[in-house]
Design a protein around this motif. Structure first.
Motif, PDB file in Angstrom:
ATOM      1  N   PRO A 101      44.732  31.765  48.690  1.00 20.42           N
ATOM      2  CA  PRO A 101      44.619  32.671  49.584  1.00 20.42           C
ATOM      3  C   PRO A 101      44.514  33.227  51.347  1.00 20.42           C
ATOM      4  O   PRO A 101      44.078  31.940  51.592  1.00 20.42           O
ATOM      5  CB  PRO A 101      42.227  33.273  49.458  1.00 20.42           C
ATOM      6  N   ASN A 102      45.067  33.640  50.981  1.00 23.81           N
ATOM      7  CA  ASN A 102      45.286  33.936  52.613  1.00 23.81           C
ATOM      8  C   ASN A 102      46.632  33.544  53.403  1.00 23.81           C
ATOM      9  O   ASN A 102      46.706  32.981  54.329  1.00 23.81           O
ATOM     10  CB  ASN A 102      44.624  33.913  53.771  1.00 23.81           C
ATOM     11  N   LYS A 114      42.142  34.585  40.220  1.00 25.27           N
ATOM     12  CA  LYS A 114      43.304  34.396  40.405  1.00 25.27           C
ATOM     13  C   LYS A 114      43.829  34.159  39.593  1.00 25.27           C
ATOM     14  O   LYS A 114      43.796  33.939  38.738  1.00 25.27           O
ATOM     15  CB  LYS A 114      43.514  32.985  42.158  1.00 25.27           C
ATOM     16  N   LYS A 171      39.020  35.922  57.883  1.00 23.78           N
ATOM     17  CA  LYS A 171      39.378  37.365  56.522  1.00 23.78           C
ATOM     18  C   LYS A 171      40.335  38.047  57.967  1.00 23.78           C
ATOM     19  O   LYS A 171      41.180  37.997  58.437  1.00 23.78           O
ATOM     20  CB  LYS A 171      38.122  38.343  57.377  1.00 23.78           C
ATOM     21  N   ILE A 205      49.309  39.986  48.909  1.00 30.04           N
ATOM     22  CA  ILE A 205      48.389  40.054  47.532  1.00 30.04           C
ATOM     23  C   ILE A 205      49.437  40.931  46.866  1.00 30.04           C
ATOM     24  O   ILE A 205      49.710  41.678  47.401  1.00 30.04           O
ATOM     25  CB  ILE A 205      47.052  40.904  48.211  1.00 30.04           C
ATOM     26  N   ALA A 250      37.608  33.213  46.860  1.00 29.48           N
ATOM     27  CA  ALA A 250      38.206  34.574  48.236  1.00 29.48           C
ATOM     28  C   ALA A 250      37.415  35.221  47.827  1.00 29.48           C
ATOM     29  O   ALA A 250      37.035  35.787  46.307  1.00 29.48           O
ATOM     30  CB  ALA A 250      39.414  34.316  48.122  1.00 29.48           C
ATOM     31  N   LYS A 251      37.275  36.286  48.777  1.00 30.13           N
ATOM     32  CA  LYS A 251      36.432  37.766  48.270  1.00 30.13           C
ATOM     33  C   LYS A 251      36.983  38.899  48.946  1.00 30.13           C
ATOM     34  O   LYS A 251      37.744  38.801  49.922  1.00 30.13           O
ATOM     35  CB  LYS A 251      35.320  37.881  49.157  1.00 30.13           C
ATOM     36  N   LEU A 252      37.480  39.518  48.061  1.00 29.50           N
ATOM     37  CA  LEU A 252      38.216  41.282  47.938  1.00 29.50           C
ATOM     38  C   LEU A 252      37.401  42.358  47.899  1.00 29.50           C
ATOM     39  O   LEU A 252      36.299  42.378  47.732  1.00 29.50           O
ATOM     40  CB  LEU A 252      38.836  41.048  46.262  1.00 29.50           C
ATOM     41  N   LEU A 298      40.721  40.230  52.774  1.00 34.67           N
ATOM     42  CA  LEU A 298      40.728  39.284  52.031  1.00 34.67           C
ATOM     43  C   LEU A 298      40.249  37.885  52.863  1.00 34.67           C
ATOM     44  O   LEU A 298      40.513  37.621  53.775  1.00 34.67           O
ATOM     45  CB  LEU A 298      41.850  39.234  51.507  1.00 34.67           C
ATOM     46  N   SER A 299      38.841  37.603  52.588  1.00 32.56           N
ATOM     47  CA  SER A 299      38.650  36.662  53.158  1.00 32.56           C
ATOM     48  C   SER A 299      38.307  35.030  52.083  1.00 32.56           C
ATOM     49  O   SER A 299      37.969  35.501  50.869  1.00 32.56           O
ATOM     50  CB  SER A 299      36.805  37.263  53.475  1.00 32.56           C
ATOM     51  N   ASP A 300      38.392  34.425  52.876  1.00 33.13           N
ATOM     52  CA  ASP A 300      38.408  33.163  52.330  1.00 33.13           C
ATOM     53  C   ASP A 300      37.860  31.524  53.082  1.00 33.13           C
ATOM     54  O   ASP A 300      37.592  32.179  54.780  1.00 33.13           O
ATOM     55  CB  ASP A 300      39.191  32.229  51.716  1.00 33.13           C
TER      56      ASP A 300
END
Length: 208
Positions: free
Chosen positions: A116-117, A110, A156, A185, A82-84, A149-151
């Motif tokens: 994620p999400n 992680k 997103k 999160i 993921a991207k934070l 948070l994007s995955d």
């Protein structure tokens, strides 16, 4: 004889009046019964429609589509999950998929929990290093700040911080996976002296 006819006529008139009154009462009763029946049907229909709308809302919630953004699958040779992004502290970092001491020297990772999400508690650990992709500025955050948070699966999602606190290193309560059916999160890093852990808790923004 004439008197007898008068009495009979009076009796007939009274009888007719009584019958008319009785028929009126019965008609009103039937009308009231029909009105009550109609009201019951209306109430049932309204309740049924309300249930249907609630179900529709739940289904819409389950299939809600989030903005999509392609996330790199690897970063410096490590798998990315993921991207934070935390605008308040100008942080943008990839979250590495597998926790290890080596990975922690590259980026945040992680540490525990769901993917994620997903519904549940997604826990991310990072060093308190002054690197641009580490958790050095985490201590500057406050309740109400937002993060994203994007995955590549869900998309997103915007989260809002609802709690910030410190714990001893052996306190793992922040990893609790029970979130009441919400997306959460948990961000974890060390204090400057490494004697405690800074815990930042965020959940999906309600009106998102």
């Amino acid at each position: 004889m004439k008197k007898k006819k008068i009495i009979i006529n009076i009796f007939l008139v009274c009888t007719i009046v009584i019958v008319i009154i009785w028929l009126g009462i019965e008609e009103n009763k039937d009308k009231k019964i029909e009105e009550d029946k109609q009201q019951t049907n209306n109430n049932y229909t309204a309740e049924k429609q309300e249930i249907v709308m609630d179900n529709v809302k739940e289904e819409e919630k389950e299939i809600k589509q989030y903005p999509k953004e392609k996330i790199e699958e690897q970063y410096q040779g490590y798998d990315v999950c993921a991207k934070l992004e935390i605008p308040e502290i100008l942080l943008q970092t990839y979250i590495l998929k597998n926790y290890s001491m080596q990975a922690l020297n590259v980026a945040v990772t992680k540490f525990w929990g769901v993917e994620p999400n997903q519904i549940g508690n997604f826990c991310v650990a990072g060093h308190n290093f002054p690197n641009r992709n580490m958790f050095y500025k985490l201590k500057k955050l406050k309740v109400g700040d937002k993060l994203f948070l994007s995955d590549n699966n869900v998309g997103k999602i915007e989260y809002e911080i609802y709690d910030i606190y410190k714990v001893l290193p052996n306190d793992v309560n922040c990893l609790n996976e029970e979130t009441g059916g919400k997306r959460e999160i948990t961000l974890i890093t060390c204090t400057n002296d490494s004697k405690q852990r800074i815990i930042v808790k965020a959940r999906e923004k309600e009106n998102y």
